[in-house]
Enzyme design. Structure first.
Site, PDB file in Angstrom:
ATOM      1  N   ASP A   1      45.313  49.674  51.471  1.00  0.00           N
ATOM      2  CA  ASP A   1      43.914  49.628  51.886  1.00  0.00           C
ATOM      3  C   ASP A   1      43.244  50.989  51.690  1.00  0.00           C
ATOM      4  O   ASP A   1      43.885  52.027  51.876  1.00  0.00           O
ATOM      5  CB  ASP A   1      43.831  49.212  53.357  1.00  0.00           C
ATOM      6  CG  ASP A   1      42.450  48.725  53.752  1.00  0.00           C
ATOM      7  OD1 ASP A   1      41.634  48.464  52.857  1.00  0.00           O
ATOM      8  OD2 ASP A   1      42.195  48.608  54.961  1.00  0.00           O
TER       9      ASP A   1
ATOM     10  N   ASN B   1      39.639  38.289  49.040  1.00  0.00           N
ATOM     11  CA  ASN B   1      39.066  39.223  48.077  1.00  0.00           C
ATOM     12  C   ASN B   1      38.227  38.536  47.002  1.00  0.00           C
ATOM     13  O   ASN B   1      37.413  39.185  46.333  1.00  0.00           O
ATOM     14  CB  ASN B   1      40.170  40.047  47.397  1.00  0.00           C
ATOM     15  CG  ASN B   1      40.810  41.062  48.313  1.00  0.00           C
ATOM     16  OD1 ASN B   1      41.971  41.435  48.131  1.00  0.00           O
ATOM     17  ND2 ASN B   1      40.082  41.521  49.328  1.00  0.00           N
TER      18      ASN B   1
END
Length: 246
Positions: free
Chosen positions: A21, A69
């Site tokens: 991340d 995503n």
């Protein structure tokens, strides 16, 4: 003394999972577009894979692209798919050279056909490698995986292959995409976020969680070794008390 020298090589986690991340934030801090962060994050992946091979980690699973995503801007998604194809093609030979097997989990059929083809080709070329298994979680959702496993078991019951009373944890685990891997002992998440974001929910029931403020493009093998040292300081009781472990 570096963190590598502090690791007890007899107590290594067999399987490490990583939520990579912070690529977008890292790029923003550099005054760059988000895709620049993703490209830089590939360098971190390479270094972490090499670090795992260096000390003998057998399984590494990285959360490369979640089902959520797909909701990102189209240009970013397209760039990520192109980056995936380019990286796979560039690194297949290196994976073989280092005896690393490439694996993938997730709703692979939802990826662009070029990604599917190149991914399958790389997996076939590295299938006999034995030193380490690198698994890419692509278009992956733990909720999706659990639902798919439940559907498989329901079909088996309906077709008379098994009795509903016979379904236990081992039966359920055998329907998951991680069937040939041990559950991860250690999960690392970068960028300061403290959640597991729909990643390996069934498999991480007893996983040790490690969070770092470092953004993924800044994360390197020394940071990996630091996480392993921290992991080895913990007492893994699995519901028991300390005295039962001695």
């Amino acid at each position: 003394m570096g963190f590598k020298e502090q690791i007890d090589m007899t107590r290594l986690p067999e399987h490490i999972a990583i939520i990579m991340d912070g690529n977008g934030r890292w790029a923003k801090n550099q005054g760059k577009f988000r895709v620049f962060g993703h490209e830089s994050g590939v360098l971190s992946v390479k270094d972490i894979v090499e670090g795992c091979v260096e000390i003998g980690i057998k399984y590494l699973t990285v959360y490369a692209f979640s089902t959520e995503n797909w909701n990102r801007p189209v240009d970013e998604v397209n760039a990520l798919m192109e980056l995936l194809i380019t990286t796979i093609n560039q690194e297949t030979e290196t994976l073989t050279k280092n005896n690393i097997r490439l694996n993938a989990i997730g709703d692979i059929a939802s990826l662009p056909q070029k990604c599917i083809d190149d991914l399958k080709s790389a997996m076939d070329k590295t299938a006999d490698n034995t030193h380490c298994t690198l698994t890419l979680a692509l278009s992956y959702s733990a909720k999706w995986e659990i639902l798919e496993a439940a559907k498989k078991l329901a079909r088996q019951v309906k077709e008379g292959q098994i009795n509903i009373e016979d379904i236990d944890e081992s039966h359920f685990s055998a329907q998951l995409t991680t069937i040939n891997m041990p559950d991860p002992e250690l999960m690392i998440r970068t960028s300061g976020e403290h959640r597991i974001s729909n990643f390996l929910l069934w498999q991480m029931a007893y996983t040790e969680l490690y969070f770092t403020d470092k953004l993924w493009p800044d994360f390197r093998r020394e940071d990996l070794f630091e996480a392993i040292v921290d992991y080895q300081k913990r007492e893994r009781r699995f519901g028991k008390i300390s005295e039962q472990l001695n």
